[in-house]
Design a protein around this motif. Structure first.
Motif, PDB file in Angstrom:
ATOM      1  N   TYR A   9       6.403  -8.133  47.973  1.00 43.75           N
ATOM      2  CA  TYR A   9       7.389  -7.208  47.397  1.00 43.75           C
ATOM      3  C   TYR A   9       6.859  -6.591  46.103  1.00 43.75           C
ATOM      4  N   VAL A  10       6.328  -7.423  45.226  1.00 46.61           N
ATOM      5  CA  VAL A  10       5.840  -6.943  43.930  1.00 46.61           C
ATOM      6  C   VAL A  10       4.679  -5.967  44.121  1.00 46.61           C
ATOM      7  N   LYS A  11       3.774  -6.293  45.031  1.00 45.81           N
ATOM      8  CA  LYS A  11       2.632  -5.406  45.271  1.00 45.81           C
ATOM      9  C   LYS A  11       3.079  -4.053  45.808  1.00 45.81           C
ATOM     10  N   GLU A  12       4.051  -4.057  46.718  1.00 42.49           N
ATOM     11  CA  GLU A  12       4.529  -2.804  47.293  1.00 42.49           C
ATOM     12  C   GLU A  12       5.328  -1.985  46.288  1.00 42.49           C
ATOM     13  N   LEU A  58       5.476  -2.217  42.891  1.00 33.86           N
ATOM     14  CA  LEU A  58       4.817  -1.881  41.620  1.00 33.86           C
ATOM     15  C   LEU A  58       3.415  -1.318  41.822  1.00 33.86           C
ATOM     16  N   SER A  59       3.003  -1.124  43.056  1.00 27.72           N
ATOM     17  CA  SER A  59       1.679  -0.589  43.401  1.00 27.72           C
ATOM     18  C   SER A  59       0.554  -1.411  42.787  1.00 27.72           C
ATOM     19  N   LEU A  60       0.669  -2.712  42.907  1.00 29.10           N
ATOM     20  CA  LEU A  60      -0.354  -3.608  42.394  1.00 29.10           C
ATOM     21  C   LEU A  60      -1.230  -4.098  43.546  1.00 29.10           C
ATOM     22  N   ILE A  61      -2.421  -4.537  43.203  1.00 34.66           N
ATOM     23  CA  ILE A  61      -3.319  -5.133  44.190  1.00 34.66           C
ATOM     24  C   ILE A  61      -3.731  -6.505  43.683  1.00 34.66           C
ATOM     25  N   SER A  62      -4.193  -7.355  44.591  1.00 35.26           N
ATOM     26  CA  SER A  62      -4.675  -8.669  44.176  1.00 35.26           C
ATOM     27  C   SER A  62      -6.105  -8.540  43.670  1.00 35.26           C
ATOM     28  N   SER A  63      -6.550  -9.535  42.941  1.00 33.96           N
ATOM     29  CA  SER A  63      -7.914  -9.499  42.437  1.00 33.96           C
ATOM     30  C   SER A  63      -8.890  -9.531  43.610  1.00 33.96           C
ATOM     31  N   GLU A  64      -9.973  -8.804  43.484  1.00 31.57           N
ATOM     32  CA  GLU A  64     -11.035  -8.699  44.489  1.00 31.57           C
ATOM     33  C   GLU A  64     -10.545  -8.069  45.798  1.00 31.57           C
ATOM     34  N   HIS A  65      -9.506  -7.265  45.739  1.00 26.50           N
ATOM     35  CA  HIS A  65      -8.947  -6.622  46.923  1.00 26.50           C
ATOM     36  C   HIS A  65      -9.950  -5.652  47.551  1.00 26.50           C
ATOM     37  N   TYR A  66     -10.442  -4.721  46.756  1.00 30.92           N
ATOM     38  CA  TYR A  66     -11.363  -3.715  47.283  1.00 30.92           C
ATOM     39  C   TYR A  66     -12.710  -4.318  47.673  1.00 30.92           C
ATOM     40  N   MET A  67     -13.152  -5.319  46.923  1.00 29.64           N
ATOM     41  CA  MET A  67     -14.433  -5.938  47.234  1.00 29.64           C
ATOM     42  C   MET A  67     -14.401  -6.585  48.616  1.00 29.64           C
ATOM     43  N   THR A  68     -13.298  -7.231  48.953  1.00 29.27           N
ATOM     44  CA  THR A  68     -13.160  -7.867  50.264  1.00 29.27           C
ATOM     45  C   THR A  68     -13.180  -6.831  51.381  1.00 29.27           C
ATOM     46  N   ILE A  69     -12.438  -5.767  51.200  1.00 27.47           N
ATOM     47  CA  ILE A  69     -12.361  -4.725  52.222  1.00 27.47           C
ATOM     48  C   ILE A  69     -13.708  -4.025  52.384  1.00 27.47           C
ATOM     49  N   CYS A  70     -14.299  -3.599  51.272  1.00 26.97           N
ATOM     50  CA  CYS A  70     -15.568  -2.865  51.347  1.00 26.97           C
ATOM     51  C   CYS A  70     -16.703  -3.734  51.877  1.00 26.97           C
ATOM     52  N   MET A  71     -16.686  -5.022  51.578  1.00 23.21           N
ATOM     53  CA  MET A  71     -17.728  -5.908  52.084  1.00 23.21           C
ATOM     54  C   MET A  71     -17.666  -5.991  53.605  1.00 23.21           C
ATOM     55  N   SER A  72     -16.461  -6.133  54.154  1.00 21.62           N
ATOM     56  CA  SER A  72     -16.353  -6.241  55.610  1.00 21.62           C
ATOM     57  C   SER A  72     -16.708  -4.920  56.293  1.00 21.62           C
ATOM     58  N   ILE A  73     -16.308  -3.806  55.710  1.00 15.96           N
ATOM     59  CA  ILE A  73     -16.684  -2.506  56.274  1.00 15.96           C
ATOM     60  C   ILE A  73     -18.195  -2.306  56.182  1.00 15.96           C
ATOM     61  N   LYS A 119     -12.321  -0.471  38.331  1.00 12.47           N
ATOM     62  CA  LYS A 119     -11.508   0.703  37.986  1.00 12.47           C
ATOM     63  C   LYS A 119     -10.021   0.358  38.037  1.00 12.47           C
ATOM     64  N   ALA A 120      -9.606  -0.369  39.076  1.00 15.09           N
ATOM     65  CA  ALA A 120      -8.194  -0.757  39.195  1.00 15.09           C
ATOM     66  C   ALA A 120      -7.794  -1.688  38.054  1.00 15.09           C
ATOM     67  N   LYS A 121      -8.702  -2.537  37.630  1.00 14.07           N
ATOM     68  CA  LYS A 121      -8.405  -3.451  36.525  1.00 14.07           C
ATOM     69  C   LYS A 121      -8.221  -2.679  35.220  1.00 14.07           C
ATOM     70  N   LYS A 122      -9.053  -1.670  35.006  1.00 16.06           N
ATOM     71  CA  LYS A 122      -8.912  -0.850  33.798  1.00 16.06           C
ATOM     72  C   LYS A 122      -7.581  -0.098  33.793  1.00 16.06           C
ATOM     73  N   GLU A 123      -7.112   0.286  34.985  1.00 14.27           N
ATOM     74  CA  GLU A 123      -5.841   1.003  35.106  1.00 14.27           C
ATOM     75  C   GLU A 123      -4.644   0.057  35.040  1.00 14.27           C
ATOM     76  N   GLY A 124      -4.892  -1.258  35.010  1.00 12.22           N
ATOM     77  CA  GLY A 124      -3.807  -2.235  34.911  1.00 12.22           C
ATOM     78  C   GLY A 124      -3.053  -2.428  36.228  1.00 12.22           C
ATOM     79  N   LYS A 125      -3.726  -2.275  37.344  1.00  6.25           N
ATOM     80  CA  LYS A 125      -3.065  -2.382  38.641  1.00  6.25           C
ATOM     81  C   LYS A 125      -3.419  -3.669  39.378  1.00  6.25           C
ATOM     82  N   VAL A 126      -3.983  -4.635  38.679  1.00  3.22           N
ATOM     83  CA  VAL A 126      -4.419  -5.865  39.329  1.00  3.22           C
ATOM     84  C   VAL A 126      -3.473  -7.001  38.971  1.00  3.22           C
ATOM     85  N   LEU A 127      -3.008  -7.669  39.993  1.00  2.00           N
ATOM     86  CA  LEU A 127      -2.198  -8.870  39.842  1.00  2.00           C
ATOM     87  C   LEU A 127      -3.137 -10.037  40.148  1.00  2.00           C
ATOM     88  N   SER A 128      -3.484 -10.809  39.145  1.00  2.00           N
ATOM     89  CA  SER A 128      -4.540 -11.808  39.328  1.00  2.00           C
ATOM     90  C   SER A 128      -3.994 -13.072  39.998  1.00  2.00           C
TER      91      SER A 128
END
Length: 161
Positions: free
Chosen positions: A79-82, A84-99, A148-157
């Motif tokens: 709910y909070v992520k949806e 408040l538009s937050l992401i979990s830590s290492e969100h993009y790294m996990t996705i980009c690594m698998s791709i 970049k997301a961390k600098k923008e304050g969009k990371v929920l650790s």
């Protein structure tokens, strides 16, 4: 229930149990709530969080607490992520690594078939070299996007298992 009441409630539950996996669930809840409390949220966002916390039933049988609060933690983080538009830590790294691994292996297979002298060995060597190259490129891109997301304050650790 507001954020501070919820923090006190889960800290109290931490002192009541000896089960380490149950304590981890309560600590994650406290961690998420404290992170939310430290953010500059609008009244509308705070009301939404309070409503989400109201859905959590305080009186749960002792035997059912662990599973109940684990499920509620997962729902609350979602709910909070949806909202408040937050992401979990290492969100993009996990996705980009698998791709990157997928694309690297695919391209490695193609290059192995085309440039390999023996078709079966070329395929194996192409995949063997393509996968780690694609994975490392994906990791680099994902890490940059996470930074970049961390600098923008969009990371929920917090990570939800």
């Amino acid at each position: 229930m507001d954020i501070n009441e919820a923090v006190r409630f889960f800290k109290n539950l931490i002192t009541e149990t000896e089960d380490t996996s149950e304590v981890k669930i309560y600590k994650k809840f406290v961690n998420v709530l404290l992170q939310l409390a430290s953010r500059d949220l609008s009244d509308e966002q705070l009301n939404g969080i309070h409503n989400a916390l109201e859905d959590i039933v305080v009186e749960v049988k002792r035997e059912e607490r662990k599973q109940y609060f684990k499920k509620k933690l997962s729902e609350f983080i979602k709910y909070v992520k949806e909202q408040l538009s937050l992401i979990s830590s290492e969100h993009y790294m996990t996705i980009c690594m698998s791709i990157g691994m997928s694309l690297g292996m695919s391209l490695g297979m193609v290059f192995g078939l085309v440039f390999g002298s023996d078709k079966s060995n070329g395929l194996v060597f192409g995949m063997s070299f393509g996968m780690p190259i694609g994975m490392s490129i994906g990791l680099a891109i994902g890490a940059a996007m996470d930074q970049k997301a961390k600098k923008e304050g969009k990371v929920l650790s917090v990570k939800c298992d």
